[in-house]
Motif scaffolding. Structure first.
Motif, PDB file in Angstrom:
ATOM      1  N   ILE A 273      14.389  14.117  40.600  1.00 60.63           N
ATOM      2  CA  ILE A 273      15.016  14.880  41.676  1.00 60.63           C
ATOM      3  C   ILE A 273      14.119  16.062  42.021  1.00 60.63           C
ATOM      4  O   ILE A 273      13.690  16.803  41.140  1.00 60.63           O
ATOM      5  CB  ILE A 273      16.407  15.399  41.266  1.00 60.63           C
ATOM      6  N   ILE A 274      13.841  16.239  43.310  1.00 61.95           N
ATOM      7  CA  ILE A 274      13.124  17.424  43.791  1.00 61.95           C
ATOM      8  C   ILE A 274      14.129  18.323  44.493  1.00 61.95           C
ATOM      9  O   ILE A 274      14.787  17.913  45.448  1.00 61.95           O
ATOM     10  CB  ILE A 274      11.985  17.058  44.762  1.00 61.95           C
ATOM     11  N   LYS A 275      14.256  19.554  43.999  1.00 67.44           N
ATOM     12  CA  LYS A 275      15.164  20.523  44.600  1.00 67.44           C
ATOM     13  C   LYS A 275      14.414  21.844  44.748  1.00 67.44           C
ATOM     14  O   LYS A 275      13.195  21.908  44.514  1.00 67.44           O
ATOM     15  CB  LYS A 275      16.426  20.676  43.761  1.00 67.44           C
ATOM     16  N   ALA A 276      15.124  22.898  45.148  1.00 59.83           N
ATOM     17  CA  ALA A 276      14.418  24.149  45.422  1.00 59.83           C
ATOM     18  C   ALA A 276      15.251  25.363  45.067  1.00 59.83           C
ATOM     19  O   ALA A 276      16.479  25.354  45.205  1.00 59.83           O
ATOM     20  CB  ALA A 276      14.031  24.207  46.899  1.00 59.83           C
ATOM     21  N   ASN A 277      14.582  26.416  44.618  1.00 62.15           N
ATOM     22  CA  ASN A 277      15.207  27.720  44.431  1.00 62.15           C
ATOM     23  C   ASN A 277      15.151  28.500  45.746  1.00 62.15           C
ATOM     24  O   ASN A 277      14.263  28.276  46.577  1.00 62.15           O
ATOM     25  CB  ASN A 277      14.498  28.507  43.333  1.00 62.15           C
ATOM     26  N   GLY A 278      16.084  29.422  45.914  1.00 62.54           N
ATOM     27  CA  GLY A 278      16.081  30.248  47.103  1.00 62.54           C
ATOM     28  C   GLY A 278      16.933  29.692  48.234  1.00 62.54           C
ATOM     29  O   GLY A 278      17.678  28.734  48.057  1.00 62.54           O
ATOM     30  N   LYS A 279      16.795  30.281  49.418  1.00 59.87           N
ATOM     31  CA  LYS A 279      17.646  29.936  50.557  1.00 59.87           C
ATOM     32  C   LYS A 279      17.240  28.637  51.248  1.00 59.87           C
ATOM     33  O   LYS A 279      18.050  28.040  51.958  1.00 59.87           O
ATOM     34  CB  LYS A 279      17.624  31.072  51.584  1.00 59.87           C
ATOM     35  N   ASN A 280      15.985  28.218  51.062  1.00 59.54           N
ATOM     36  CA  ASN A 280      15.483  27.065  51.798  1.00 59.54           C
ATOM     37  C   ASN A 280      14.758  26.077  50.889  1.00 59.54           C
ATOM     38  O   ASN A 280      14.171  26.462  49.878  1.00 59.54           O
ATOM     39  CB  ASN A 280      14.524  27.522  52.907  1.00 59.54           C
ATOM     40  N   PHE A 281      14.763  24.817  51.299  1.00 58.46           N
ATOM     41  CA  PHE A 281      14.043  23.785  50.550  1.00 58.46           C
ATOM     42  C   PHE A 281      12.546  24.063  50.618  1.00 58.46           C
ATOM     43  O   PHE A 281      11.895  24.318  49.607  1.00 58.46           O
ATOM     44  CB  PHE A 281      14.382  22.409  51.125  1.00 58.46           C
ATOM     45  N   SER A 282      11.985  24.033  51.818  1.00 57.59           N
ATOM     46  CA  SER A 282      10.579  24.406  52.032  1.00 57.59           C
ATOM     47  C   SER A 282      10.323  24.428  53.534  1.00 57.59           C
ATOM     48  O   SER A 282      10.777  23.539  54.259  1.00 57.59           O
ATOM     49  CB  SER A 282       9.614  23.415  51.373  1.00 57.59           C
ATOM     50  N   VAL A 283       9.586  25.433  53.991  1.00 52.52           N
ATOM     51  CA  VAL A 283       9.318  25.535  55.433  1.00 52.52           C
ATOM     52  C   VAL A 283       7.865  25.188  55.764  1.00 52.52           C
ATOM     53  O   VAL A 283       7.367  25.551  56.829  1.00 52.52           O
ATOM     54  CB  VAL A 283       9.675  26.937  55.970  1.00 52.52           C
TER      55      VAL A 283
END
Length: 257
Positions: A51-61
């Protein structure tokens, strides 16, 4: 601080994008660590799904814009962009399924990462876009998986306009698999991952490999290729175990890969 965090829970490997203060934009260290994490999990016999997920408000910009202000030569840019797009090759070549868990914005190379993943679950509030055209660039790397998912006309519209679309639109376009309430994103992604992790690792590998390879084959050659793969799988111990377990109404004991 590591640009990418790695953890495991049972048969699931987690890759967490960890540049929250920069909206998880791609730079050299980030891209290298992401690819290394993918390769390492693919080689880990105790991991069945990633699983690829993200910290913070956004996945990736996308790619950090400062990277385009460094005065690179054409040759230097060739190597840099190859690294930025390496996940397109890495994920496609992996034996194990990769799921994107998406919240917030997934734009440009961040959207490309989602499109390159085998499966994707998104929060209702998530947004997607191939937005590089808005800063004088254009999303050519993300266009590769994008075009194969939505077709040429839809891909051209997205890449040439840079329009940002909702999670529901992304679902309708075939860019993601599921849209869930924001608070249920992690639960829904884990449910999908655990479903996959319960299957035969060999069957998952053959299924993923087959679908990727046959997509570029002429129809009859694709049918023959998939028939041969199925015959190869049917002759394995995993196939025998799976059939026997189903008939005997018990849980199968598949081999690790």
């Amino acid at each position: 601080m590591s640009e990418i965090l790695i953890s495991k829970e049972g048969k699931i490997g987690f890759i967490t994008l960890n540049r929250p203060e920069n909206w998880n934009t791609f730079n050299v260290a980030f891209a290298r660590q992401l690819n290394d994490a993918l390769v390492n999990f693919d080689n880990d016999e105790n991991v069945a799904v990633v699983i690829i997920k993200a910290n913070g408000k956004n996945f990736s910009v996308g790619i950090e814009l400062e990277e385009f202000r460094k005065g690179r030569s054409h040759k230097e840019y060739r190597e840099f962009i190859k690294l930025m797009d390496e996940h397109n090759h890495t994920i496609a070549n992996m034996k194990k399924p990769v799921i994107a868990q998406v919240h917030g914005y997934a734009l440009a190379n961040g959207a490309g990462l989602v499109f390159a993943c085998d499966l994707a679950v998104a929060a209702k509030s998530a947004k997607f876009g191939t937005t590089a055209i808005n800063v004088g660039l254009i999303c050519l790397g993300p266009a590769v998986p994008l075009t194969r998912l939505v077709g040429r006309k839809r891909a051209l519209e997205m890449v040439l306009t840079g329009e940002i679309i909702s999670a529901q639109q992304a679902l309708e376009f075939g860019l993601i698999n599921r849209v869930v309430d924001d608070e249920k994103l992690e639960e829904a992604t884990l449910e999908l991952a655990n479903t996959l992790a319960s299957k035969s690792p060999l069957a998952l590998e053959i299924g993923k490999t087959g679908i990727y390879k046959m997509s570029d084959l002429e129809y009859h050659k694709a049918a023959d290729y998939m028939s041969e793969l199925f015959a190869s799988l049917a002759a394995t111990e995993d196939a025998v175990e799976g059939v026997n377990a189903f008939i005997e109404k018990r849980q199968p004991n598949f081999k690790k890969r």
